[in-house]
Scaffold this motif. Structure first.
Motif, PDB file in Angstrom:
ATOM      1  N   LYS A 200       0.824  -1.208   0.000  1.00 31.65           N
ATOM      2  CA  LYS A 200       0.000   0.000   0.000  1.00 31.65           C
ATOM      3  C   LYS A 200       0.861   1.262   0.000  1.00 31.65           C
ATOM      4  O   LYS A 200       0.573   2.233  -0.702  1.00 31.65           O
ATOM      5  CB  LYS A 200      -0.926   0.004   1.224  1.00 31.65           C
ATOM      6  CG  LYS A 200      -2.024  -1.051   1.183  1.00 31.65           C
ATOM      7  CD  LYS A 200      -2.952  -0.827   0.009  1.00 31.65           C
ATOM      8  CE  LYS A 200      -4.062  -1.858  -0.046  1.00 31.65           C
ATOM      9  NZ  LYS A 200      -4.923  -1.668  -1.239  1.00 31.65           N
ATOM     10  N   GLY A 259      -8.617  10.245  -6.481  1.00 29.14           N
ATOM     11  CA  GLY A 259      -9.398   9.384  -5.598  1.00 29.14           C
ATOM     12  C   GLY A 259      -8.600   8.189  -5.144  1.00 29.14           C
ATOM     13  O   GLY A 259      -8.747   7.729  -4.009  1.00 29.14           O
ATOM     14  N   GLU A 260      -7.743   7.676  -6.026  1.00 29.15           N
ATOM     15  CA  GLU A 260      -6.912   6.526  -5.674  1.00 29.15           C
ATOM     16  C   GLU A 260      -5.954   6.877  -4.538  1.00 29.15           C
ATOM     17  O   GLU A 260      -5.793   6.107  -3.583  1.00 29.15           O
ATOM     18  CB  GLU A 260      -6.117   6.058  -6.893  1.00 29.15           C
ATOM     19  CG  GLU A 260      -5.212   4.864  -6.612  1.00 29.15           C
ATOM     20  CD  GLU A 260      -4.342   4.496  -7.798  1.00 29.15           C
ATOM     21  OE1 GLU A 260      -3.707   3.436  -7.755  1.00 29.15           O
ATOM     22  OE2 GLU A 260      -4.289   5.297  -8.758  1.00 29.15           O
ATOM     23  N   LYS A 262      -6.324   9.200  -2.286  1.00 28.80           N
ATOM     24  CA  LYS A 262      -7.089   9.403  -1.064  1.00 28.80           C
ATOM     25  C   LYS A 262      -7.553   8.070  -0.476  1.00 28.80           C
ATOM     26  O   LYS A 262      -7.589   7.909   0.748  1.00 28.80           O
ATOM     27  CB  LYS A 262      -8.281  10.315  -1.344  1.00 28.80           C
ATOM     28  CG  LYS A 262      -7.869  11.751  -1.662  1.00 28.80           C
ATOM     29  CD  LYS A 262      -9.061  12.617  -2.037  1.00 28.80           C
ATOM     30  CE  LYS A 262      -8.620  14.042  -2.364  1.00 28.80           C
ATOM     31  NZ  LYS A 262      -9.761  14.883  -2.799  1.00 28.80           N
ATOM     32  N   ALA A 263      -7.907   7.116  -1.323  1.00 20.82           N
ATOM     33  CA  ALA A 263      -8.348   5.801  -0.832  1.00 20.82           C
ATOM     34  C   ALA A 263      -7.197   5.070  -0.154  1.00 20.82           C
ATOM     35  O   ALA A 263      -7.380   4.431   0.891  1.00 20.82           O
ATOM     36  CB  ALA A 263      -8.901   4.976  -1.993  1.00 20.82           C
ATOM     37  N   SER A 266      -6.466   6.679   3.162  1.00 24.48           N
ATOM     38  CA  SER A 266      -7.543   6.347   4.100  1.00 24.48           C
ATOM     39  C   SER A 266      -7.296   4.971   4.704  1.00 24.48           C
ATOM     40  O   SER A 266      -7.441   4.773   5.919  1.00 24.48           O
ATOM     41  CB  SER A 266      -8.895   6.377   3.380  1.00 24.48           C
ATOM     42  OG  SER A 266      -9.926   5.906   4.231  1.00 24.48           O
ATOM     43  N   HIS A 267      -6.905   4.018   3.865  1.00 24.24           N
ATOM     44  CA  HIS A 267      -6.648   2.657   4.356  1.00 24.24           C
ATOM     45  C   HIS A 267      -5.438   2.635   5.285  1.00 24.24           C
ATOM     46  O   HIS A 267      -5.490   2.043   6.370  1.00 24.24           O
ATOM     47  CB  HIS A 267      -6.415   1.715   3.171  1.00 24.24           C
ATOM     48  CG  HIS A 267      -6.120   0.314   3.582  1.00 24.24           C
ATOM     49  ND1 HIS A 267      -7.097  -0.559   4.036  1.00 24.24           N
ATOM     50  CD2 HIS A 267      -4.957  -0.381   3.650  1.00 24.24           C
ATOM     51  CE1 HIS A 267      -6.548  -1.720   4.339  1.00 24.24           C
ATOM     52  NE2 HIS A 267      -5.252  -1.641   4.117  1.00 24.24           N
ATOM     53  N   THR A 359     -11.961  -0.566   8.137  1.00 25.82           N
ATOM     54  CA  THR A 359     -11.889   0.577   7.234  1.00 25.82           C
ATOM     55  C   THR A 359     -11.820   1.838   8.076  1.00 25.82           C
ATOM     56  O   THR A 359     -12.033   1.805   9.298  1.00 25.82           O
ATOM     57  CB  THR A 359     -13.116   0.641   6.319  1.00 25.82           C
ATOM     58  OG1 THR A 359     -14.278   0.866   7.151  1.00 25.82           O
ATOM     59  CG2 THR A 359     -13.295  -0.660   5.547  1.00 25.82           C
TER      60      THR A 359
END
Length: 381
Positions: A200, A259-260, A262-263, A266-267, A359
């Motif tokens: 990640k 968006g990728e 930010k996702a 977030s994870h 999440t």
């Protein structure tokens, strides 16, 4: 282009700059240093049994694939430059393949020198603050290093804080090592977690390094505030708060565009909050039978933020350290509630696989995670 020669950050220079800029910490004689090192090793060993008893994680019984190091401030900074370089290697290789021909050798040299100094300035500031760190990625550096990572305890900072707070040294050192050893046990209990986080982080770094100019701007913004003086902060451009500090409080990861990106963040935020919160729960589970002065330590340690200088408060915001402190609180609330609803054994399902990680939404709504885990149990019956 030979991707092995592609460098945008001079990590050796970063380590040297950090060592030059950071103060040595409390003045100790060689005998005192040796005594502190030996005592921290003893406390680190003693804390593992408590982590095992509190968490119920059997992995605490066998931690042979990782190591404990007692380091000074330059040593911590140097170790982090090594880990950063190892973590960045896949992203750098991809960048060299996709954009290497567009970035001249002269640009690489200038960029690596500038960002090396900038990263060194950032590490210098942080190396004077951190008490301990578990680095799960140390095994990426060399084949002869333990695959499971390394726990680093920063001796001068621990001594500085225990003196500042005027707390019992035996109690404080055991209290600190309980938190850090919990991280070591977490990765031993979830050996898949290291690779999961690495992938990640590599995704995020690859995305950020696809725009090396933007990354450089973030590094420069952060580093410039380290090397500037407190006086200059009072006249910095921008709207002032009542403390005289401009409100540029978003940290190095501010400005993520896609968006990728930010996702992914977030994870990662949810996972790091889980790890930090779980370690805090372990720390708070000790009572006076283990750490006699634990209540005093908690009270004084929790009140330290009130005494920070304007420069330090600004740097903490810029580097995202305030966000890290919120991770401790958010994660601790999640773990506390989940353990209350499921018991420690039920909560420990979180270490069984990446699909069991909360999440970011579940981190703030632990009942949702408990419901999902209960549904997963029902589905396997």
């Amino acid at each position: 282009m030979d991707t092995t020669d592609f460098r945008l950050i001079n990590w050796d220079l970063a380590a040297t700059t950090a060592a030059t800029l950071v103060g040595a910490g409390p003045v100790l004689t060689p005998a005192q240093i040796a005594a502190v090192v030996a005592d921290l090793r003893t406390k680190a060993d003693a804390s593992v049994e408590h982590v095992h008893r509190i968490t119920g994680l059997e992995a605490a019984k066998d931690l042979r694939d990782s190591q404990v190091l007692i380091v000074d401030r330059p040593g911590w900074a140097r170790a982090n430059t090594q880990s950063f370089e190892a973590m960045l290697a896949p992203a750098m290789e991809q960048l060299a393949k996709t954009r290497g021909e567009k970035i001249s050798e002269a640009t690489q040299v200038l960029s690596s020198l500038a960002t090396g100094v900038e990263m060194g300035a950032i590490l210098a500031f942080m190396s004077s603050k951190v008490l301990g760190q578990y680095d799960p990625f140390a095994g990426l550096l060399r084949a002869d290093l333990p695959a499971g990572g390394r726990l680093m305890l920063v001796a001068p900072n621990i001594v500085a804080i225990e003196r500042e707070l005027k707390v019992d040294t035996d109690d404080f050192r055991l209290w600190v090592t309980l938190h850090e050893q919990t991280h070591r046990v977490q990765f031993a209990a979830a050996p898949w977690l290291r690779e999961h986080l690495q992938s990640k982080i590599a995704e995020l770094l690859a995305s950020l390094l696809a725009e090396p100019e933007a990354l450089g701007e973030r590094l420069r913004a952060a580093a410039s505030e380290v090397v500037r003086g407190k006086k200059e902060l009072g006249t910095a451009a921008g709207t002032k708060t009542d403390t005289g500090i401009p409100p540029a409080q978003n940290g190095l990861l501010a400005g993520l565009r896609t968006g990728e990106q930010k996702a992914i963040i977030s994870h990662i935020t949810a996972v790091m909050s889980l790890l930090e919160g779980h370690a805090n729960v372990v720390m708070d589970a000790v009572d006076s039978s283990i750490v006699p002065s634990v209540r005093t330590i908690r009270q004084r340690f929790g009140g330290r933020g009130k005494d920070r200088s304007a420069l330090e408060k600004w740097m903490r915001k810029l580097l995202g350290l305030d966000a890290k402190m919120r991770q401790y609180a958010d994660g601790q609330r999640f773990v506390t509630k989940a353990v209350k609803l499921m018991g420690m054994e039920g909560f420990n399902k979180v270490w069984e696989g990446e699909e069991n990680l909360p999440t970011e939404h579940e981190l703030h709504h632990p009942e949702a995670w408990v419901t999902r885990m209960s549904g997963a149990d029902a589905g396997t019956q």
